[in-house]
Design an enzyme around this catalytic site. Structure first.
Site, short mmCIF file in Angstrom:
data_model
loop_
_atom_site.label_atom_id
_atom_site.label_comp_id
_atom_site.label_asym_id
_atom_site.label_seq_id
_atom_site.Cartn_x
_atom_site.Cartn_y
_atom_site.Cartn_z
N ASP A 13 0.81 -1.22 0.00
CA ASP A 13 0.00 0.00 0.00
C ASP A 13 0.84 1.27 0.00
O ASP A 13 0.45 2.29 0.58
CB ASP A 13 -0.97 0.01 1.20
CG ASP A 13 -1.88 -1.20 1.19
OD1 ASP A 13 -2.23 -1.67 0.10
OD2 ASP A 13 -2.24 -1.67 2.29
N LYS A 16 1.71 2.09 -5.11
CA LYS A 16 2.26 1.51 -6.36
C LYS A 16 1.34 1.81 -7.54
O LYS A 16 1.81 2.15 -8.62
CB LYS A 16 2.41 -0.02 -6.19
CG LYS A 16 3.43 -0.40 -5.12
CD LYS A 16 3.50 -1.90 -4.92
CE LYS A 16 2.29 -2.51 -4.29
NZ LYS A 16 2.03 -2.11 -2.90
N GLY A 17 0.02 1.68 -7.32
CA GLY A 17 -0.94 1.91 -8.41
C GLY A 17 -0.77 3.29 -9.00
O GLY A 17 -0.65 3.44 -10.22
N GLY A 40 -4.57 -4.32 -3.85
CA GLY A 40 -5.56 -3.29 -4.13
C GLY A 40 -4.78 -2.06 -4.54
O GLY A 40 -4.16 -1.40 -3.69
N HIS A 41 -4.71 -1.77 -5.83
CA HIS A 41 -3.91 -0.66 -6.34
C HIS A 41 -4.84 0.46 -6.80
O HIS A 41 -5.65 0.28 -7.71
CB HIS A 41 -3.00 -1.14 -7.48
CG HIS A 41 -1.97 -2.14 -7.02
ND1 HIS A 41 -1.05 -2.70 -7.86
CD2 HIS A 41 -1.72 -2.66 -5.79
CE1 HIS A 41 -0.27 -3.52 -7.16
NE2 HIS A 41 -0.67 -3.52 -5.90
N GLN A 222 1.94 -6.15 -3.15
CA GLN A 222 2.39 -6.23 -1.75
C GLN A 222 3.68 -5.43 -1.56
O GLN A 222 3.86 -4.42 -2.22
CB GLN A 222 2.57 -7.70 -1.31
CG GLN A 222 1.25 -8.46 -1.13
CD GLN A 222 0.63 -8.92 -2.43
OE1 GLN A 222 1.26 -9.59 -3.22
NE2 GLN A 222 -0.63 -8.59 -2.65
P1 GDP Z 1 -0.81 0.31 -3.54
O1 GDP Z 1 -1.40 -0.97 -3.06
O2 GDP Z 1 0.64 0.40 -3.28
O3 GDP Z 1 -1.15 0.61 -4.98
O4 GDP Z 1 -1.48 1.47 -2.67
P2 GDP Z 1 -3.05 1.60 -2.28
O5 GDP Z 1 -3.79 2.02 -3.48
O6 GDP Z 1 -3.51 0.37 -1.58
O7 GDP Z 1 -2.96 2.71 -1.17
C1 GDP Z 1 -2.46 3.98 -1.42
C2 GDP Z 1 -3.57 4.99 -1.12
O8 GDP Z 1 -3.01 6.28 -1.03
C3 GDP Z 1 -4.62 5.10 -2.20
O9 GDP Z 1 -5.84 5.45 -1.63
C4 GDP Z 1 -4.09 6.22 -3.09
O10 GDP Z 1 -5.13 6.88 -3.82
C5 GDP Z 1 -3.49 7.13 -2.05
N1 GDP Z 1 -2.34 7.91 -2.48
C6 GDP Z 1 -1.35 7.59 -3.36
N2 GDP Z 1 -0.41 8.54 -3.39
C7 GDP Z 1 -0.81 9.50 -2.53
C8 GDP Z 1 -0.23 10.73 -2.08
O11 GDP Z 1 0.84 11.15 -2.49
N3 GDP Z 1 -0.95 11.45 -1.15
C9 GDP Z 1 -2.14 11.02 -0.64
N4 GDP Z 1 -2.75 11.77 0.27
N5 GDP Z 1 -2.70 9.86 -1.03
C10 GDP Z 1 -2.03 9.11 -1.95
P1 IMO Z 2 -0.95 -4.20 -2.23
O1 IMO Z 2 -0.48 -4.80 -3.53
C1 IMO Z 2 -0.90 -4.58 2.12
C2 IMO Z 2 -1.12 -8.65 3.77
C3 IMO Z 2 -2.38 -9.08 4.49
C4 IMO Z 2 -1.78 -10.04 5.50
C5 IMO Z 2 -0.67 -10.72 4.70
C6 IMO Z 2 -1.08 -12.07 4.10
O2 IMO Z 2 -2.23 -3.49 -2.31
O3 IMO Z 2 0.15 -3.42 -1.58
P2 IMO Z 2 -2.63 -12.74 2.03
O4 IMO Z 2 -4.07 -12.47 1.76
O5 IMO Z 2 -1.70 -12.21 1.00
O6 IMO Z 2 -2.34 -14.19 2.35
O7 IMO Z 2 -2.31 -11.95 3.42
O8 IMO Z 2 -0.34 -9.83 3.65
N1 IMO Z 2 -1.35 -8.14 2.39
C7 IMO Z 2 -1.24 -6.84 2.04
N2 IMO Z 2 -0.98 -5.75 2.78
N3 IMO Z 2 -1.04 -4.46 0.78
C8 IMO Z 2 -1.26 -5.56 0.02
O9 IMO Z 2 -1.26 -5.51 -1.33
C9 IMO Z 2 -1.42 -6.81 0.66
N4 IMO Z 2 -1.67 -8.06 0.20
C10 IMO Z 2 -1.61 -8.86 1.27
O10 IMO Z 2 -3.01 -7.98 5.11
O11 IMO Z 2 -1.16 -9.34 6.54
MG MG Z 3 -2.94 -1.64 -1.82
#
Ligand code: GDP
Ligand code: IMO
Ligand code: MG
Length: 422
Positions: A13, A16-17, A40-41, A222
């Site tokens: 999180d 990356k997305g 979840g990107h 991840q």
């Molecule tokens: P990922 O799994 O690495 O793609 O990240 P996620 O999408 O799960 O979580 C990142 C969250 O932060 C999302 O809700 C993005 O829309 C948000 N986000 C990304 N970059 C920024 C930033 O620079 N500032 C803020 N406030 N939010 C961001």
């Molecule tokens: P993105 O790509 C954050 C965590 C789960 C749990 C552990 C194992 O959005 O960054 P799993 O379902 O993979 O067997 O769970 O890994 N986890 C993540 N945490 N971002 C993710 O993906 C994750 N995918 C799995 O919360 O601790």
């Molecule tokens: Mg994510």
């Protein structure tokens, strides 16, 4: 020509997305190499928000081809829902999305066993998407792969053999009712009809693309600290999110990778259980969660939040070979009077020389902090590095120096436009 691996450098999180979306403007192919719909990107473009779980984030750029490699575990239901969602928003997948023959399929019993395992006392805090049980079957050589969809007889016999074993397990170990084998066979035959057109010989395709001088961006899911080998085992996912996974997860050899790019959140978060040395269980942690909207993009769970951990990042840089990074969510730190950065760990009165990834030792360390002044100014509208407050620049140069990487992108908000390129 550039073949870049983009990796999450912390516990996932990191944003990356958003960064894949920014970078993919300059890439011809974006490929996922591990994980599954546990990811979840999030990508925000204008007032639209997209959360992708399986399909590479490059799909939102019309000229980009997207590939799902053999290292990914595919839930066909989740995949078809995502294709439908994208097409509903005008993003066509046919002819732009390719899936490896050798990727494994998530089956209904994988999701069920994942959730049954998590109902006990020893929880990992998984996403419940069947990831662990699917990779177990892959390495136990019992898995069902995309290629099996192409031969009804093989598909049926493999599902029957698996169900015999899984139903035994469900009944005897979990005291759960058995699953209906015929229903599952029928469901997967239906999936086959819809998925066939996306299947491709991915190693051949990607290697030919490289030979033709095309650029490829590998989109890790991840993060490094969730890697089954290098992460905080057993509180990890069941795949290889670190950069090496891009080779085994797609069939592109290490000699073809030209760079590794890290995504680094300006503080630290983690979802699920496991050690987290800089976690904040106080008001500062609450504020990070609130200001950063730190709730899981896949499960909606609140993310655990804490200060930036440069000691962890140094380890992540080492195992991934990260050279350059994007620092994300810098805007979230704007309200703090002071910001702490962890520069080392103490354990039993001694400063550790290297990062202890094993969960037991890591849970006992005390972080050593350096305190930096906050900037107390909204930076979400800033588009040029020179316009950042001096304290923000100092924070960035401190972490880049501590971790030993070069910063080339700064993200100051979730939208495509809220980006500073260096
Ligand atoms: P990922 O799994 O690495 O793609 O990240 P996620 O999408 O799960 O979580 C990142 C969250 O932060 C999302 O809700 C993005 O829309 C948000 N986000 C990304 N970059 C920024 C930033 O620079 N500032 C803020 N406030 N939010 C961001
Ligand atoms: P993105 O790509 C954050 C965590 C789960 C749990 C552990 C194992 O959005 O960054 P799993 O379902 O993979 O067997 O769970 O890994 N986890 C993540 N945490 N971002 C993710 O993906 C994750 N995918 C799995 O919360 O601790
Ligand atoms: Mg994510």
């Amino acid at each position: 020509m550039s073949v870049t691996v983009l990796v999450g450098s912390q516990w996932g999180d990191e944003g990356k997305g958003k960064v894949v979306d920014i970078l993919s403007e300059n890439y011809e192919i974006v490929a996922r190499y591990q994980g599954g719909a546990n990811a979840g990107h999030t990508i925000e473009i204008g007032d639209k928000k997209f959360i992708l779980h399986l399909i590479p984030s490059g799909i939102l750029r019309e000229n980009v081809i997207c590939v799902i490699g053999n290292g990914v575990v595919i839930d066909p239901k989740a995949l078809l829902e995502e294709i439908e969602f994208l097409e509903g928003h005008g993003f066509n997948c046919e002819g732009r999305l390719f899936i490896s023959h050798n990727a494994h399929l998530i089956m209904p019993y994988h999701k069920l066993i994942d959730s049954l395992n998590e109902s006990g006392e020893k929880k990992i805090g998984t996403t419940g998407r069947g990831i662990g049980p699917c990779y177990i079957d892959k390495f136990a050589r019992k898995g069902i792969r995309i290629v099996d969809l192409l031969n009804r007889e093989i598909l049926e016999s493999k599902i029957r053999a698996n169900l015999e074993e899984k139903n035994n397990l469900l009944k005897k170990v979990y005291q759960h009712e058995e699953l209906n084998v015929d229903e599952i066979i029928e469901e997967y035959i239906e999936f086959d009809k819809k998925i066939d057109k996306y299947i491709k010989d991915v190693p051949q395709y990607l290697n030919e693309a490289i030979q033709d001088g095309k650029s490829i961006l590998f989109e890790g899911a991840q993060g490094a600290l969730l890697d089954a080998d290098f992460g905080t085992y057993p509180f990890v996912t069941s795949s290889s999110p670190t950069s090496g996974g891009a080779c085994t997860g797609t069939g592109v050899p290490p000699t073809k990778i030209t760079s590794v790019f890290g995504i680094v959140k300006a503080y630290t978060t983690r979802v699920g259980n496991g050690p987290f040395p800089t976690e904040l269980l106080d008001e500062d942690g609450e504020n990070l969660r609130r200001w950063g909207a730190e709730f899981g993009a896949t499960t909606g769970r609140p993310r655990r939040c804490g200060w930036f951990d440069a000691f962890l990042l140094k380890y992540s840089r080492l195992i991934n070979g990260i050279e350059r990074v994007a620092i994300t969510k810098l805007d979230v730190l704007s309200n703090f009077d002071e910001i702490k950065v962890c520069i080392g760990y103490e354990l039993n009165g001694k400063n550790l020389k290297s990062f202890p990834s094993d969960a037991d030792r890591l849970s006992k360390v005390t972080p050593i902090y350096e305190t930096l002044p906050g900037w107390k100014t909204d930076i979400s509208h800033v588009r040029h590095y020179d316009d950042l407050p001096v304290e923000t620049k100092d924070y960035l140069s401190f972490i880049s120096q501590q971790c030993g990487f070069e910063i080339s992108i700064i993200s100051v908000g979730p939208k495509r436009s809220q980006t500073i390129l260096l």
